[in-house]
Design an enzyme around this catalytic site. Structure first.
Site, PDB file in Angstrom:
ATOM      1  NE  ARG B  78      -4.065  -1.451   2.578  1.00 50.56           N
ATOM      2  CZ  ARG B  78      -4.012  -2.649   3.149  1.00 50.56           C
ATOM      3  NH1 ARG B  78      -2.878  -3.089   3.681  1.00 50.56           N
ATOM      4  NH2 ARG B  78      -5.103  -3.406   3.188  1.00 50.56           N
ATOM      5  CG  HIS B 426     -20.642  41.816 -12.525  1.00 51.96           C
ATOM      6  ND1 HIS B 426     -21.929  41.336 -12.483  1.00 51.96           N
ATOM      7  CD2 HIS B 426     -20.669  43.007 -11.898  1.00 51.96           C
ATOM      8  CE1 HIS B 426     -22.705  42.221 -11.884  1.00 51.96           C
ATOM      9  NE2 HIS B 426     -21.968  43.255 -11.520  1.00 51.96           N
ATOM     10  NE  ARG B 533     -19.436  46.426  -2.261  1.00 50.74           N
ATOM     11  CZ  ARG B 533     -18.933  45.190  -2.333  1.00 50.74           C
ATOM     12  NH1 ARG B 533     -17.871  44.958  -3.083  1.00 50.74           N
ATOM     13  NH2 ARG B 533     -19.485  44.207  -1.686  1.00 50.74           N
ATOM     14  NE  ARG B 589     -16.887  51.776  -2.828  1.00 47.57           N
ATOM     15  CZ  ARG B 589     -16.692  50.801  -3.707  1.00 47.57           C
ATOM     16  NH1 ARG B 589     -15.491  50.301  -3.887  1.00 47.57           N
ATOM     17  NH2 ARG B 589     -17.697  50.303  -4.379  1.00 47.57           N
ATOM     18  CD  GLU B 716     -10.915  51.631  -4.965  1.00 48.14           C
ATOM     19  OE1 GLU B 716     -11.789  50.938  -5.478  1.00 48.14           O
ATOM     20  OE2 GLU B 716     -11.056  52.853  -4.705  1.00 48.14           O
ATOM     21  N   GLY B 737      -8.198  48.422  -1.415  1.00 50.08           N
ATOM     22  CA  GLY B 737      -9.192  47.719  -2.228  1.00 50.08           C
ATOM     23  C   GLY B 737      -8.429  46.818  -3.184  1.00 50.08           C
ATOM     24  CB  THR B 738      -6.786  43.557  -2.659  1.00 57.17           C
ATOM     25  OG1 THR B 738      -7.940  42.928  -2.111  1.00 57.17           O
ATOM     26  CG2 THR B 738      -5.877  44.014  -1.544  1.00 57.17           C
ATOM     27  CG  ASN B 739     -11.850  42.998  -5.525  1.00 53.92           C
ATOM     28  OD1 ASN B 739     -11.186  42.228  -4.853  1.00 53.92           O
ATOM     29  ND2 ASN B 739     -13.166  42.981  -5.549  1.00 53.92           N
ATOM     30  CB  CYS B 802     -12.204  46.507   2.167  1.00 47.42           C
ATOM     31  SG  CYS B 802     -11.786  47.820   1.032  1.00 47.42           S
TER      32      CYS B 802
END
Lengths: 848, 848
Positions: B78, B426, B533, B589, B716, B737-739, B802
Site C-alpha cells: 500500500r 462580475h 458600498r 464608501r 485602489e 481595495g485589492t480587487n 477590503c
C-alpha cells in the site's frame, strides 16, 4: 532720514546696482542702454519689493521720486517683470499733466500737442487708475480744448471727484493701480499659465517723457533689424510725426516707413541723421545685448531719445536663423544659441501655420492636440476620407471620437476634429503619431455623423463638403479656407540640430510604425526606431481582410494559413523599414491590441464581413460579441494574446528574422530588437523567449546564416516595473511604455479622461495632465524602481521610454537623470527632442 | 554486507525508527497501532528514499524483504505518502500467488477462496504492473478454475510472457510500477494541485496478508465510530464474509451491518467477541491517535487483524463537532482543535449541499464561483428572476455573463450560472458577496437568451421553466431537482468560533452593502463593517428611478432636487445599518461606479426610461452615449465623480451624519467612517474633506449635537499606494481595495480575465489567479509600500484590506504580518476568516 523710502527706487545710471531678479528685465535693459551711451531719458526703477509694498499700501515718497526729474516733470510708468512673457499692466504716459501744465504747454508746444497729451493722460488715468469704462471717452475725439473739457467733466461726473491736479497724487495713483493689477487673481493665473513662479514680482520704471509732440520734427517710432517671420536681416518698423509710445504701429494715418520705400516717405529721407543714429544704436544693441532688439524711440524737436529696447518677437524659423547668425557673427556661443531656442518652437517649424495676420471666422476653440494647420473638405467617416484621399482631395475628418477603425481614415485626412476626448484621446495620440493636425474636445460643436452636419454653438451648420480650416497649434476651427504659412526646412535648421547632436548625451529614437514614419524619423536623424508597433501594419485594406480571416479561423490550421499570407506582407514592411534605417537599431513591438479592434462594429461593416467570409451574419455577430470586452485596455491583448494564440508571434518573429537576413545581405547588418508588450509576469517572457528562440533557430537552419536579435520587455504595467529585476534576467532591454503605465498607475483611461481632465487640472487636482507631462511622483517612481532593479540584476540593461512622453522636455530630463539610454518619440517630435536633450546636457554641464 | 539495501526497508515494530517525513503517514500510523498492541500483521516500511531509488532502477533486495515474512508468504503493498490527500497508487493484494500456491490453497482454503485470491492478483497485476486493459478481465467472472486459466492465458497472450510465478519478480514488479506511477507527470500535477510540494515523496508498506477467505468465519470490513456527515458518535461500516480489502464497502451482496440492525444481520450478532474487540480498539485509537479513525480489519478463521487505520473522512459540520468532542473529552487541546479544521470547510457549513450520495445527471462541470447549492427554475433575464422571486418561486439565473444591471436579478435568484467569466468575473464576485451559489465559465454550454435555451455539449436543450440544480461548491450543474443537505448552524459552530475569537489578534470586518448583509455579518460576529458600498442601495426599483432623474438633471438645481429625494432613503439605510451594528464601527464608501451603470442598455429599457422621464428617446440615447466609456474601470467614477458632481457626496455625507446622530440618540454612539474611493492624487482627498467638513459643521449647527467622523482613503490605484505618506496627512485610515489594485497592478480587468486566466494558471504563467490569492510580489509590495509610508507619516493610521482577498487565509496572513488592523470580507466568509486568523495567531505563537 527716509532710508526705507530711499531703498524703494533707484535712479538708473551705468553704475547703479540693478538686478533682473529685483528690478525686472526692462529696468536692467535700460541700464544697459545707458551704459552703452544711448540717449535714454532719465529713468528711475522701483524694485519688486517696493511694488509689493505699494500693493500692500506702503507708498514710497512720491514727492522725492518726482523731484528726481526736476520741477514740473512729465513722466511715464512702465512695468518691468522678470520675463516679458509674464504680462503686466500697460504703460501710462504723461503723468504730471494738469490744467496748469496744459495751459503752459499750449504756449510752448501748441494747442494740438498740449490737448493731445492731456487727453491721452486723462483717458489712461480714468481707465487704468479710476477703473472707469473706456467707452466714456471717445477715442476719435479731436485734440481740442472742448474734448479736454468734456473728458475732465466726464471724469468728475463718474468719480464724483475732480480730475487730480497734483502730480504726486497722479503718480501715486498710477503706481498703486499697477501694483494691484499685477497681484490680481486673473493676472496671477495668466502668468502662472505662462510658467511664472507663484511669487513672481513686478518692478516699475518711471521715465521722464520725451514728448514726441510739439514744434520742429517731433514724433515716435519703433525699429527692428530683422524680419520677425524669417529672421533675415531687414530694417522694419514705422515712424509717426507728432505721436507718442507705439502709436506709429497702430493703423493711424501718417505713419511712414523707416527705410527708403517706393510706397511713400521714410524716416531715412525725413531725418537722415536720426535714421543713421538709430541704425548705429541697433548694431550696438545687437553686439552688446547679444540679441535682435526692437527699439522704441522718440524724436523731440529733432533730438533722438531711446525709450526702451525689447527682444524682437519672432517666429520659430526666425528664432533659429537669428541665433545662428548671432553665433556666426561671433556674438554668442553655440551653447547660448542652443539654449536660446525653445524646443517646442521647432515643432512649429515642421507644420504649416494659419497666417495669423489674416482675420478669420473662428467657429470654436478647443484642445490643440496635434500641431499644424490644415484646410480641407469636411467629411464624417473614415471611408469617405479615404475615398477623398484616393481622388487627391484633402479633407478634414470630423467625428464625435475616433476608434482604431478610423486609423486608415485618419491617415488619409489632412486634419482631424473630434467633439470628445482630451490630449490623450485616441484621436490626439494617433494624430500626433501621424503628424496630422488635430483639434479634440470641441464640446461646443455637435458633430452628427448620421445627419452629416456640425452645428456650432451659434447655431451655424456645416455640412459634408464644406471647407474648413483646422489649427492644431492653437486649437482654433475656422470657417472656409484660411491662408497658410508653410515651413521652410532649410539649411539653418539642419545646422542648428547638428550643433544639438554634438552636445546631447542621450539617444533619441523615433516611434515609427510604417516605412513612411521611418522615413520621417530618418530624415530627422533619429538614432533608430524605439517603437515599431506592428499592428498598424494590418489596417491596410487587403491585410485587414486576411487579419479577419485569421481571427475567424476555427482551427489552428486555418489560423496558420491566414498567418502564412500575412507573413510576406510583414516581412516586406520590415525589410523596407530596415533598409530605411540603414543599420540603425529598430525595436519592433510584437502584436499588442485586442483582436476586436480589427472587427467592424456597425451593421454595414458586419454585413460586408459576413459576405467576405461567406459566413452567416449571426456567426460574425457572435464572434464579435465573444471578443467584446468590458475594459479592452485591461483585457486579452499584448503578451496575453501572444500566449493564447502563439502562432501570431511565431509569424512575426519569422518575418523579422527573414527580413533582417535579407537586408543584411545587401549591406548593413541588421540586429533587430524584439519587444514584448503588456508583460505582468516573468513567465510570460520566458515562454515567448522560448518560442522566438525556436523560430530563430529554424530560420537560421533554413537560411544557413546566423540569426541574432535582442529581446526586450515593454514595461507598461506597474507590476512589470516592480519585478523588473526578475525580467532583466531574461532580456537585454526594458522600454517603459509610459502611456499605459500612466493609465494603470492612476487607474485612468486616456480615452475616457478627457471628460474631466480639464476640470481636474483647473482645480489643481493634477498639476498637469499626466498623459502630457510625466508624473514624477507616481509613474516616475515606478520608472526609477524598474530602472534600479533592472540594472542591479543586469548592469548592461538598456533602458528607455517610448510613450507619448518621449518627446516632452521634462520627461526627457527625468529619463536622462535616471540614466536611461534613449527616449523614443513620434516622428515630428524628434527635432525638438534632439534640441531638448542638448539643452539638458548643456545645463547640467553648467551646473556641475 | 548489504548495508545500502538494509536501509531501504524497516520492519515496523514499536521501537523501529519511522518518521512521517521519511516513511509516510500510513507507515507511521501502523507503527502506532503496533505500539498500542493492536493485532497488525507483520509489516515492512519502504522509505521515500527507497521508493525514489526504485523509480530510478535501484531495486532493493526483494528476496531479503520477502524473507521477513517467512517462507511462501502472501503480502500486500500500500502507498504511504506524507498526506493521504495527495493521492497515490492503489493497493495490491495477494502478491506471492502463483500456480503452486494456488494449488496448495485449494487444499487448505478451498477452491473458491484460492481461485478468488489468484484471480484478484492476476487482474491487479495485469492492470497496474503490466498496464493491460482492464476490459480484458471480466470482473463478474466466477472464481472458478476456468476463470483463473482464462486470466492466465489472457495475460500471456497480451504480454507474450507467462504470468510471473516467482514471488520476488512479482513484488519487484509491483514496487517498480507503484514508484513510477507516483513520479508520473499526471500524478505529480494532481498532487501539486492539492498542495503537495514538488519534491513530495512516496513510502510503501508491505504487509503480510490476513486473507479474509477460507474456512471458519473469515472476511473483511471497515469500521468507524462517528457519523461522517454530522460528527455525532455512531458506529458505521460494513463487514463481508469471504472478502478482502474494502470489498465490504462496494455494493457486493452479502455485506452486513456492524451493529445490531433491524434491516438484517450484523457483525455484532455474528461475531460478538470480534465486535467488542473492534469497539475497544476504536476507543483506544481515538484516545491515542487523538482523532476519529476508520479501521480496516480482517477476520481469518475467527482471528481479528487490523490492517490499517485512517482518519475518518468527514463533512465540514462533522469536522467541527469531532474536534469539539475530542477537546471536551480532554483528548486534544483547544489549540489543536482550532488548527485541525480547515477554514475553507466552514464556508461549506453555511450553504446547503447537494447530497453526494444521490446520483444525478451532470450537465457540465465548470468553475465553482460561490459555494452552496441551489435548485430552481431556469430563467434567462434579471427581470424574469425578480418576477419569479416576487411570486415566491426560486429560480436559477443563467446568462452568458452578468453586468451591473443584473445585480437586482442576482439578488432575487437562488443561483447564478454564466457561460463566461472566471473566479473574479462580475457574476462570481457579486454572487459571493450576496452569498448566492454560483457557477461561472460554463463554456461547454450555449446560453442563448433570445432563444431562452441552454444547449449542453451533448446537445441536450434546457428551456426557461425547466428545473436545474447548481452546485457552487463543486461547479456541477445537474438536471432536475437534486436532494439537498441543509446546514445545521448549531451550538458547536458558535462554540468553536468563540474559541477562535479568544486567540485571534487581527480584526475581521464584513463587507456589507445593505441592512441584510449587515445582519448576516453581525450574526457571524464581525467586528464591524469594513466596506459598505453605497451605490448598491440605488438599484432598488424606486431609487433607480430617482437616480436616473439625477443623472438626467440639466441643472444643479434639478440635480439637487433628485438628490434631496435620495437623501431620506440613504439616511434610512444608514440608520438601519448603524442600529444592526450596535456601536461597532461602520466604514461607508462614498459613491463609486460610473453613472452609466444606472442606465438601461437595451432598446426596451431605453423606451421605458424615456417614458418615465417624459423625454424623447433620442435624448435618452444621446445621454447614454455621452456617458459610455471605453474602459469604465478606468473612467469617470469614484472620487472623480465626487469632484465632478460634488452634490452626490454632499448628500451622502449629510445622510451619514444625520443617521449617526439619530441612532446615537437611541443608544450606542455612532462614529461613522467615511471612505473615498479611487483616489490617485492627494488634492482629491483635500477637496472632498473640505466639503465633508462643511456638511458636518452644517448638520452640527442644525441639530445642535456634535458630529464626529473618521475619514479614510480606499487605496485602489498603484499611485495611491505610492503616495500613501501624503494621503495619511489628511485621513485616519487607509483601506486597500485589492480587487481594483490587482486589476491596475497587472493591467488586467477581472471581468475580461476569465477568457485566459485558466490557461494562464495551467501554464504556470501566474502561479494562482491573483484575484483569488493575493499577489505578494506585485500587489503585495504596493500594500507594504503604502502601509510603511502611511504609518511613517501617521503612526496611528488604521490599515486594512477590503477586497475579495479579505476572506482568503493567505491574504489574511500577509496583512497580519504587515501589521494591518483588520481585514474585511463578504458576509459568508466571516466565519472562515475568524478561524484563519486564529490559526495564524496560534502558529506564530508556536513559532516564536
Amino acid at each position: 532720514m527716509k532710508l526705507a523710502t530711499f531703498k524703494d527706487f533707484t535712479t538708473i545710471t551705468s553704475t547703479a546696482s540693478l538686478l533682473v531678479a529685483q528690478h525686472g528685465g526692462r529696468a536692467k535693459c535700460l541700464q544697459r542702454l545707458v551704459r552703452m551711451g544711448l540717449p535714454v531719458p532719465r529713468t528711475v526703477a522701483l524694485s519688486f519689493e517696493a511694488v509689493t509694498g505699494i500693493s500692500a499700501g506702503r507708498m514710497p515718497d512720491v514727492a522725492r521720486l518726482l523731484s528726481t526729474f526736476g520741477t514740473t516733470p512729465l513722466v511715464s510708468v512702465r512695468p518691468s517683470s522678470e520675463d516679458p512673457d509674464w504680462g503686466g499692466p500697460g504703460a501710462v504716459l504723461n503723468i504730471g499733466m494738469n490744467n496748469a501744465r496744459h495751459a503752459a504747454m499750449i504756449d510752448s508746444h501748441g494747442a494740438a500737442a498740449a490737448n493731445a497729451l492731456y487727453l491721452r493722460f486723462i483717458r489712461t488715468y480714468a481707465v487704468q487708475v479710476a477703473h472707469l469704462d473706456d467707452a466714456l471717452f471717445d477715442p476719435a475725439a479731436d485734440p481740442s480744448a472742448d474734448s479736454v473739457a468734456t473728458a475732465l467733466r466726464g471724469f468728475e461726473a463718474e468719480t464724483e471727484q475732480p480730475f487730480p491736479q497734483n502730480p504726486e497724487v497722479q503718480l501715486a495713483g498710477v503706481l498703486r493701480s499697477m501694483a494691484r493689477a499685477w497681484f490680481s487673481t486673473s493676472a496671477r493665473l495668466l502668468r502662472q499659465a505662462r510658467g511664472a513662479p507663484v511669487e513672481a514680482g513686478l518692478g516699475l520704471v518711471v521715465q521722464e517723457m520725451a514728448l514726441g509732440v510739439g514744434p520742429d520734427e517731433s514724433g515716435s517710432g519703433v525699429m527692428q533689424f530683422v524680419n520677425p517671420q524669417t529672421g533675415q536681416p531687414k530694417i522694419t518698423g514705422r515712424y509717426l510725426s507728432q505721436s507718442q509710445g507705439r502709436d506709429a504701429l497702430t493703423d493711424r494715418a501718417g505713419a511712414i516707413y523707416l527705410t527708403r520705400d517706393p510706397r511713400g516717405p521714410s524716416l531715412e529721407q525725413v531725418c537722415p541723421e536720426v535714421f543713421d543714429q538709430l541704425v548705429g544704436y541697433g548694431d550696438l544693441c545687437r553686439q552688446r545685448l547679444r540679441d535682435e532688439m526692437q527699439l522704441e524711440f522718440t524724436i523731440q524737436a529733432g533730438q533722438l531719445s531711446i525709450l526702451d529696447a525689447v527682444k524682437v518677437q519672432r517666429s520659430a524659423a526666425a528664432s533659429v536663423r537669428i541665433v545662428i547668425a548671432l553665433c556666426q557673427d561671433g556674438i554668442i556661443s553655440r551653447t547660448d544659441a542652443l539654449l536660446r531656442v525653445a524646443p517646442r518652437a521647432l515643432s512649429e517649424l515642421l507644420h504649416p501655420q494659419v497666417d495669423p495676420t489674416v482675420p478669420g471666422i473662428i467657429v470654436t476653440r478647443a484642445i490643440a492636440a496635434s500641431p499644424g494647420a490644415a484646410v480641407g473638405t469636411l467629411v464624417f467617416s473614415s471611408t469617405r476620407a479615404q475615398a477623398m484621399a484616393a481622388h487627391g482631395e484633402t479633407c478634414i475628418l470630423a467625428k464625435r471620437e475616433t476608434t482604431p477603425d478610423d486609423v486608415r481614415g485618419m491617415h488619409a485626412a489632412a486634419g482631424i476634429l473630434t467633439e470628445r476626448g482630451g490630449m490623450s484621446s485616441h484621436a490626439a495620440v494617433i494624430a500626433r503619431g501621424l503628424g496630422v493636425p488635430c483639434v479634440v474636445g470641441a464640446s461646443e460643436l455637435r458633430i452628427d455623423r448620421r445627419a452629416g452636419t456640425i452645428e456650432s454653438a451659434s447655431g451655424h451648420i456645416f455640412r459634408e463638403g464644406d471647407v474648413i480650416t483646422l489649427d492644431g497649434s492653437s486649437g482654433a476651427v475656422l470657417a472656409g479656407a484660411m491662408p497658410m504659412l508653410h515651413p521652410a526646412l532649410d539649411e539653418s535648421f539642419e545646422t542648428f540640430l547638428s550643433w544639438a547632436d554634438d552636445v546631447r548625451d542621450i539617444g533619441i529614437r523615433v516611434n515609427a510604425d510604417t516605412p513612411e514614419d521611418a522615413q520621417i524619423g530618418h530624415r530627422f536623424a533619429a538614432d533608430g526606431i524605439g517603437l515599431c508597433r506592428t499592428e498598424h501594419m494590418f489596417f491596410a485594406e487587403e491585410r485587414l481582410t486576411v487579419m479577419r480571416e485569421m481571427i475567424f479561423a476555427d482551427t489552428p490550421t486555418d489560423r496558420d494559413a491566414a498567418l502564412a499570407r500575412l507573413l510576406p506582407m510583414q516581412r516586406t514592411d520590415f525589410k523596407r523599414i530596415f533598409r530605411i534605417m540603414a543599420g540603425k537599431p529598430v525595436c519592433i513591438r510584437l502584436f499588442d491590441p485586442p483582436l476586436h479592434e480589427f472587427l467592424p462594429h456597425d451593421r454595414e461593416g458586419i454585413l460586408e464581413l459576413a459576405e467576405a467570409l461567406s459566413r452567416p451574419v449571426s456567426d460574425v455577430q457572435r464572434r464579435i460579441d465573444a471578443l467584446a470586452e468590458f475594459n479592452p485596455m485591461l483585457g486579452l491583448r499584448g503578451v496575453r494574446l501572444g500566449l493564447t494564440l502563439p502562432e501570431i508571434y511565431d509569424m512575426q518573429a519569422r518575418a523579422i528574422f527573414e527580413a533582417a537576413l535579407e537586408v543584411s545581405e545587401d549591406g548593413a547588418t541588421v540586429v533587430p530588437e524584439i519587444m514584448i508588450p503588456l508583460v505582468s509576469a516573468c513567465r510570460e517572457v520566458e515562454i515567448v523567449k522560448g518560442r522566438i528562440d525556436a523560430i530563430a533557430a529554424a530560420v537560421q537552419a533554413e537560411r544557413g546564416a546566423p540569426v541574432t536579435y535582442r529581446l526586450g520587455v515593454m514595461v507598461e504595467t506597474p507590476r512589470a516595473a516592480l519585478i523588473a529585476g526578475k525580467l532583466a534576467a531574461h532580456c537585454s532591454f526594458l522600454s517603459f511604455g509610459t502611456n499605459d503605465l500612466t493609465q494603470m498607475t492612476y487607474g485612468l483611461s486616456r480615452d475616457d479622461a478627457g471628460r474631466f481632465m480639464g476640470s481636474y487640472v483647473r482645480q489643481g487636482v493634477f498639476s498637469e495632465d499626466p498623459f502630457h507631462v510625466l508624473d514624477r511622483d507616481g509613474v516616475g517612481e515606478l520608472l526609477l524602481i524598474g530602472a534600479q532593479r533592472g540594472r542591479s540584476a543586469r548592469p548592461d540593461l538598456a533602458l528607455s521610454i517610448c510613450g507619448e512622453h518621449g518627446g516632452n522636455s521634462d520627461s526627457i530630463a527625468f529619463c536622462r537623470d535616471a540614466g536611461f539610454d534613449y527616449v523614443s518619440c513620434s516622428p515630428f517630435r524628434v527635432p525638438q527632442a534632439r534640441l531638448a536633450t542638448a539643452q539638458l546636457a548643456l545645463i547640467s554641464a553648467h551646473r556641475d
